[in-house]
Design a protein around this motif. Structure first.
Motif, mmCIF file in Angstrom:
data_model
loop_
_atom_site.group_PDB
_atom_site.id
_atom_site.type_symbol
_atom_site.label_atom_id
_atom_site.label_comp_id
_atom_site.label_asym_id
_atom_site.label_seq_id
_atom_site.Cartn_x
_atom_site.Cartn_y
_atom_site.Cartn_z
ATOM 1 N N PHE A 337 0.736 -1.274 -0.184
ATOM 2 C CA PHE A 337 -0.142 -0.014 0.030
ATOM 3 C C PHE A 337 0.903 1.348 -0.010
ATOM 4 O O PHE A 337 1.642 1.280 0.734
ATOM 5 C CB PHE A 337 -0.983 0.185 1.049
ATOM 6 C CG PHE A 337 -1.892 1.158 1.000
ATOM 7 C CD1 PHE A 337 -3.233 0.964 0.698
ATOM 8 C CD2 PHE A 337 -1.743 2.478 1.742
ATOM 9 C CE1 PHE A 337 -4.333 1.809 0.637
ATOM 10 C CE2 PHE A 337 -2.538 3.481 1.588
ATOM 11 C CZ PHE A 337 -3.812 3.286 0.946
ATOM 12 N N LEU A 338 0.586 2.145 -0.889
ATOM 13 C CA LEU A 338 1.481 3.298 -1.092
ATOM 14 C C LEU A 338 1.187 4.540 0.005
ATOM 15 O O LEU A 338 0.018 5.124 -0.259
ATOM 16 C CB LEU A 338 1.530 3.779 -2.604
ATOM 17 C CG LEU A 338 1.784 2.871 -3.545
ATOM 18 C CD1 LEU A 338 1.215 3.214 -4.872
ATOM 19 C CD2 LEU A 338 3.130 2.302 -3.516
ATOM 20 N N ARG A 339 1.826 4.515 1.076
ATOM 21 C CA ARG A 339 1.575 5.557 1.874
ATOM 22 C C ARG A 339 2.513 6.983 1.383
ATOM 23 O O ARG A 339 3.516 7.185 1.629
ATOM 24 C CB ARG A 339 2.171 5.423 3.348
ATOM 25 C CG ARG A 339 1.553 3.719 3.735
ATOM 26 C CD ARG A 339 1.867 3.657 5.203
ATOM 27 N NE ARG A 339 3.396 3.673 5.399
ATOM 28 C CZ ARG A 339 4.277 2.480 5.259
ATOM 29 N NH1 ARG A 339 4.094 1.410 4.667
ATOM 30 N NH2 ARG A 339 5.539 2.786 5.524
ATOM 31 N N GLY A 340 1.908 7.671 0.489
ATOM 32 C CA GLY A 340 2.577 8.659 -0.121
ATOM 33 C C GLY A 340 2.164 9.954 -0.077
ATOM 34 O O GLY A 340 1.121 10.500 0.991
ATOM 35 N N ILE A 341 2.581 11.029 -0.616
ATOM 36 C CA ILE A 341 2.477 12.521 -0.532
ATOM 37 C C ILE A 341 3.073 12.994 -2.058
ATOM 38 O O ILE A 341 4.018 12.506 -2.539
ATOM 39 C CB ILE A 341 3.196 13.156 0.681
ATOM 40 C CG1 ILE A 341 2.549 14.668 0.712
ATOM 41 C CG2 ILE A 341 4.442 13.233 0.520
ATOM 42 C CD1 ILE A 341 1.721 14.840 1.654
ATOM 43 N N SER A 342 2.401 14.243 -2.530
ATOM 44 C CA SER A 342 2.889 14.642 -3.668
ATOM 45 C C SER A 342 3.848 15.779 -3.247
ATOM 46 O O SER A 342 3.649 16.469 -2.377
ATOM 47 C CB SER A 342 1.934 15.128 -4.434
ATOM 48 O OG SER A 342 0.907 14.037 -4.888
ATOM 49 N N HIS A 370 10.481 9.665 7.517
ATOM 50 C CA HIS A 370 10.698 9.622 8.912
ATOM 51 C C HIS A 370 9.528 10.505 9.636
ATOM 52 O O HIS A 370 8.893 10.062 10.711
ATOM 53 C CB HIS A 370 11.859 10.193 9.438
ATOM 54 C CG HIS A 370 12.968 9.510 8.829
ATOM 55 N ND1 HIS A 370 13.146 8.135 8.760
ATOM 56 C CD2 HIS A 370 14.036 9.993 8.170
ATOM 57 C CE1 HIS A 370 14.205 7.940 8.012
ATOM 58 N NE2 HIS A 370 14.667 9.056 7.568
ATOM 59 N N GLY A 371 8.749 11.487 9.215
ATOM 60 C CA GLY A 371 7.910 12.562 9.585
ATOM 61 C C GLY A 371 6.681 11.771 9.412
ATOM 62 O O GLY A 371 5.802 11.551 10.500
ATOM 63 N N LEU A 372 6.428 11.425 8.172
ATOM 64 C CA LEU A 372 4.885 11.056 7.701
ATOM 65 C C LEU A 372 5.066 9.220 7.626
ATOM 66 O O LEU A 372 3.793 9.001 7.440
ATOM 67 C CB LEU A 372 4.563 11.617 6.465
ATOM 68 C CG LEU A 372 4.168 12.777 6.121
ATOM 69 C CD1 LEU A 372 4.154 13.223 4.947
ATOM 70 C CD2 LEU A 372 3.049 13.275 7.136
ATOM 71 N N HIS A 373 5.990 8.544 8.014
ATOM 72 C CA HIS A 373 6.070 7.141 8.054
ATOM 73 C C HIS A 373 5.505 6.819 6.503
ATOM 74 O O HIS A 373 4.871 6.039 6.358
ATOM 75 C CB HIS A 373 5.014 6.578 8.955
ATOM 76 C CG HIS A 373 5.171 7.001 10.483
ATOM 77 N ND1 HIS A 373 6.274 6.588 11.063
ATOM 78 C CD2 HIS A 373 4.563 7.863 11.300
ATOM 79 C CE1 HIS A 373 6.461 7.369 12.440
ATOM 80 N NE2 HIS A 373 5.096 8.145 12.340
ATOM 81 N N GLY A 374 6.052 7.816 5.557
ATOM 82 C CA GLY A 374 5.550 7.288 4.110
ATOM 83 C C GLY A 374 6.447 6.422 3.594
ATOM 84 O O GLY A 374 7.881 6.145 4.086
ATOM 85 N N ASN A 375 6.135 5.693 2.460
ATOM 86 C CA ASN A 375 7.211 4.780 1.716
ATOM 87 C C ASN A 375 6.932 5.117 0.331
ATOM 88 O O ASN A 375 7.135 4.404 -0.690
ATOM 89 C CB ASN A 375 6.501 3.246 1.860
ATOM 90 C CG ASN A 375 5.209 3.176 1.387
ATOM 91 O OD1 ASN A 375 4.518 4.008 0.827
ATOM 92 N ND2 ASN A 375 4.741 1.787 1.371
ATOM 93 N N PHE A 376 6.303 6.373 -0.118
ATOM 94 C CA PHE A 376 5.845 6.646 -1.528
ATOM 95 C C PHE A 376 5.976 8.165 -1.549
ATOM 96 O O PHE A 376 5.503 8.787 -0.882
ATOM 97 C CB PHE A 376 4.732 6.030 -1.838
ATOM 98 C CG PHE A 376 4.089 6.496 -3.075
ATOM 99 C CD1 PHE A 376 2.840 7.067 -3.310
ATOM 100 C CD2 PHE A 376 4.806 6.148 -4.353
ATOM 101 C CE1 PHE A 376 2.417 7.347 -4.573
ATOM 102 C CE2 PHE A 376 4.111 6.571 -5.834
ATOM 103 C CZ PHE A 376 2.876 7.313 -5.652
#
Ligand code: GCU
Length: 640
Positions: A337-342, A370-376
Motif C-alpha cells: 500500500f503506497l503511503r505517499g505524498i505529492s 521519518h515524519g509521515l511514515h511514508g513509503n512513496f
C-alpha cells in the motif's frame, strides 16, 4: 512559418536540433511505434570524466530577443549577438568606433545552477530570454570526445561554444547533451546559453499551470569527456521473470563487436558479451540467491561496474520487481500500500530557486520517510532532478515520476506530441536504473477527447517500449454521479485501458461545498479491475492561522479535519492501494493571490514553505503510522 521557425531554419544548418517548435520540414518524424530517439544519453553522468561548470556565470536579460533577431527581424548583428566569442572591452579599445550594446564579460554574475527568479527582485515573474555565459579551461586530447551536458534548462535552450551554435533543446525538466569535440579548444573556452522560458498553447506544459515558472539553468551543466567509443547507455534491472538483465549501448567510432562486461562484485556476478553492429548488447543471468531485493523497508543498493573498451562506469543500483495483479500492486511479489505524498521540486525556504542539492532533497524526503511514515512520493508534475530520485533510492521511497502533460495541452498538434514523447524518453533513459521509481506517469488532469486519448495512449506505449519493469499511469479526473440519492465517484476515463494503475485526483470538500463530515459517506466505484490510487486530495491552510470554532477554509483546523474525513472516506474504498495527498510543502503559484492566506503560494502543504508542520501533518502521519504497523503484519497487507 513563424519568426521562430525562420530563425531555426537559418540556424539549423548542420545543428543538432531537439525541439518541437520547428515546422515539419525541420523536425524528423520518428516512426509511430518506436519511442522517439533522443540526443546523447550519457547515463550516470556524474560518474564520467569531465568538469562540473557550476559556479559563477555572467547573465544578461533580453526581453525582446535582441540577441536573436535585430532591426526588422533581421539576424542579430555583431553588436547584439551575446554568444559571439569576443571580448567587447578589448575590441572597443582597439576600435573606438565599434558599437556593442552588450558585454557579457562585464555583465552581472550569479551562481548557477539556479532559477533567475532569485537573481534579483526584478526577475520574479520574468518570462522571456536570458543569456548566460562563462569561460572554462580545457585540454584537448586526441581521440577523446567532448559533450556539453545540461541537467535541465527551463524551457528552450540555445547553446553555443566559442561563438559557434551547438544545438537547441525544448523542455524544462529533462537532461540533454550536445557533442562539442570539434569546437572544444585547449585553453580557454567560452560557453553561452540563451534560455527562453516562454510557453504557449503548443508547449509542454502549456502556458497556464498551477506552479511558478523557474526559468533558467536550474540543474548542473557539465563538460563530459569520453573515449572515442563510449558507453552511452547502460541499464541493469531485475525482470519480473526473476532474471537479472543488463543492456549496454555504445556510441562512437567503433560501437560494434566490442566486449562489454557488467560486474556486481558484492554478488560475485559478471555478465559479459560483445555488442552487435548497432553497438548494443543485452545479457542476463538467474537472480543470485544472495541478492537482497530493494524495498522501502530495505533499500539495498549494489555497486555495479560497466566496462567496454576504454570506458568504465560505476553506479549504485537496487533490484526489485513490480507488477499489478487484480487490484493489488505487488512489490517483490508482495502486495504493497503506497503511503505517499505529492511534492513540487522546490527546496524549503522563503525564496526557493529550484537548485535541488542532496541536502535539500534529504530535508524534504526525510520528512516523508521519518515524519509521515511514508513509503512513496509523487514527484509532480515534471521530472525532478536526479538528486531527488537518487535520494529516494537511498532513503527507501517508491517514486511516481511524471512528464508535464498538464491540463490543456494541444493534443491535436503532431510536434507537441513529439515534444512530449522526447521528454518521456529523456526522463526514462536518465532514471531507469533508479530502483525507487515505480511509476511513469504520462499526464495530469487532462480533459478527455479523442485527440487526447490517442496522444496519451502513444506515450503509454512508448513508456512500455522503453521500460518493461515499471508501471504506467496518469493522474485522472474523476466523475461524480448520483446513485440512489448517494454521491458516487466513478472512474470513467477511457485512458485507463492503457494504464496499469488508475489514479485519480479528488477534492471533495475543498473544490466542492460538501460538508467535511459527509465525505466518508461518498461512494466510490472502480470497475476498471485495476488498483486505484488517490494521486491528489488536499486543502489550503495558512500555517499559524487557527480558528477552532468557525473552522473556515484556510485555517489549520479546516485542513486537518479535511484530511481526517478524506482518509476516513479512503478506508472504505476496497480497490484503493495508495495515497499521495496534495501536497508536502506550500509551493509558489502565480494563480494563488489571496492577500491574507496565499500571497502567491499554494497553501495545500502539510508543511509551510519553511518547513513548519501544520496540524494536518500529524493527521496523515498518524494514519500512515497505523497503516505501516498493519502492513508489517503479512496477512493484513491487502486493504488499509
Ligand atoms: C490540481 C493540480 C495541481 C494543483 C492542485 C490544486 O489537481 O493537479 O497541480 O496545484 O490541483 O488545485 O491545488
Amino acid at each position: 512559418m513563424t519568426m521562430r521557425g525562420q530563425w531555426l531554419k537559418q540556424l539549423c544548418g548542420g545543428l543538432t536540433v531537439i525541439v518541437g517548435l520547428a515546422t515539419q520540414s525541420l523536425a524528423a518524424t520518428p516512426s509511430q511505434t518506436t519511442p522517439t530517439r533522443v540526443g546523447p544519453v550519457l547515463v550516470n553522468v556524474e560518474a564520467r570524466a569531465g568538469q562540473d561548470l557550476s559556479g559563477a556565470w555572467h547573465w544578461s536579460v533580453d526581453p525582446y530577443r535582441d540577441g536573436l533577431a535585430g532591426f526588422h527581424g533581421a539576424e542579430a548583428g555583431p553588436g547584439h549577438r551575446r554568444h559571439d566569442d569576443v571580448d567587447v572591452d578589448a575590441v572597443t579599445r582597439a576600435n573606438p568606433q565599434a558599437l556593442y550594446e552588450y558585454d557579457m564579460r562585464r555583465s552581472p554574475v550569479v551562481h548557477l545552477p539556479a532559477s533567475w527568479i532569485s537573481h534579483d527582485e526584478t526577475m520574479r515573474y520574468y518570462d522571456g530570454l536570458v543569456w548566460y555565459q562563462r569561460t572554462f579551461t580545457a585540454t584537448k586530447t586526441p581521440g577523446q570526445r567532448a559533450f556539453l551536458r545540461f541537467g535541465a534548462a527551463d524551457y528552450v535552450a540555445r547553446v553555443y561554444l566559442n561563438g559557434k551554435p551547438v544545438g537547441i533543446h525544448e523542455g524544462g525538466f529533462t537532461p540533454f547533451a550536445f557533442e562539442v569535440t570539434s569546437l572544444l579548444r585547449t585553453g580557454e573556452n567560452q560557453v553561452t546559453v540563451g534560455v527562453d522560458s516562454v510557453r504557449s498553447a503548443d508547449t509542454v506544459p502549456p502556458t497556464v499551470t498551477d506552479w511558478e515558472t523557474y526559468g533558467g539553468l536550474t540543474r548542473p551543466v557539465r563538460l563530459v569527456l569520453t573515449p572515442a567509443t563510449y558507453i552511452d547507455d547502460a541499464w541493469v534491472r531485475l525482470g519480473d521473470d526473476g532474471r537479472l538483465r543488463a543492456t549496454v549501448r555504445l556510441q562512437g567510432t567503433r560501437p560494434g563487436d566490442t566486449e562489454v562486461r557488467v560486474r556486481i562484485p558484492a554478488l560475485s556476478l559478471t555478465l559479459k558479451g560483445r555488442t552487435g553492429a548497432d553497438g548494443s548488447w543485452t545479457g542476463d543471468a538467474a537472480e543470485p540467491s544472495a541478492l537482497k531485493r530493494w524495498s522501502p523497508e530495505q533499500p539495498a543498493l549494489y555497486e555495479v561496474t560497466v566496462e567496454a573498451g576504454e570506458d568504465r562506469l560505476v553506479d549504485r543500483i537496487g533490484f526489485r520487481t513490480l507488477e499489478v495483479k487484480g487490484h493489488d500492486i505487488l512489490l517483490n511479489g508482495k502486495p504493497v500500500f503506497l503511503r505517499g505524498i505529492s511534492l513540487h521540486e522546490e527546496e524549503l525556504g522563503k525564496n526557493p530557486t529550484r537548485a535541488m542539492t542532496p541536502g535539500a532533497a534529504r530535508a524534504l524526503l526525510g520528512e516523508v520517510k521519518h515524519g509521515l511514515h511514508g513509503n512513496f512520493v509523487r514527484l509532480a508534475h515534471y521530472p525532478h532532478s536526479e538528486v531527488m530520485t537518487r535520494m529516494a533510492d537511498e532513503l527507501g521511497l517508491l517514486v511516481w515520476s511524471e512528464i508535464p502533460v498538464y491540463w490543456r495541452v494541444n493534443f491535436a498538434r503532431g510536434e507537441t506530441l513529439e515534444t512530449a514523447r522526447r521528454m518521456l524518453a529523456e526522463n526514462i533513459l536518465r532514471d531507469r536504473n533508479r530502483a525507487s521509481i515505480a511509476f511513469w506517469s504520462v499526464a495530469n488532469e487532462t480533459p478527455v477527447s479523442d485527440a487526447r486519448n490517442a496522444f496519451l495512449a502513444r506515450l503509454a506505449a512508448d513508456a512500455r517500449a522503453l521500460d518493461d519493469t515499471r508501471l504506467v499511469t496518469a493522474a485522472l479526473l474523476i466523475d461524480r454521479v448520483q446513485e440512489k440519492g448517494q454521491s458516487v465517484m466513478v472512474v470513467k476515463d477511457p485512458l485507463v485501458s492503457h494504464l496499469d494503475v488508475a489514479a485519480v485526483n479528488t477534492y471533495n470538500g475543498w473544490y466542492s461545498d460538501d460538508a467535511l463530515a459527509d465525505l466518508p459517506g461518498i461512494g466510490w466505484r472502480n470497475d476498471t479491475g485495476k488498483p486505484l490510487v488517490f494521486s491528489e486530495f488536499g486543502a489550503d491552510a495558512q500555517a499559524g492561522f487557527h480558528e477552532p470554532g468557525l473552522k473556515r477554509k484556510f485555517s489549520e483546523e479546516f485542513q486537518a479535519e479535511y484530511h481526517r474525513q478524506t482518509l476516513a472516506m479512503s478506508e472504505k474504498v476496497p480497490s484503493l492501494r495508495g495515497l499521495s495527498p496534495w501536497v508536502l510543502k506550500d509551493f509558489r503559484s502565480p494563480r494563488r493571490q489571496h492577500p491574507v492566506y496565499q500571497q502567491g503560494w499554494n497553501r495545500k502543504g502539510l508543511l509551510s514553505e519553511t518547513g513548519q508542520r501544520k496540524q494536518a501533518f500529524d493527521v496523515l502521519a498518524e494514519h500512515y503510522r497505523k497503516l505501516e504497523a498493519r502492513q508489517a503484519q503479512p496477512e493484513q497487507a491487502r486493504a488499509p
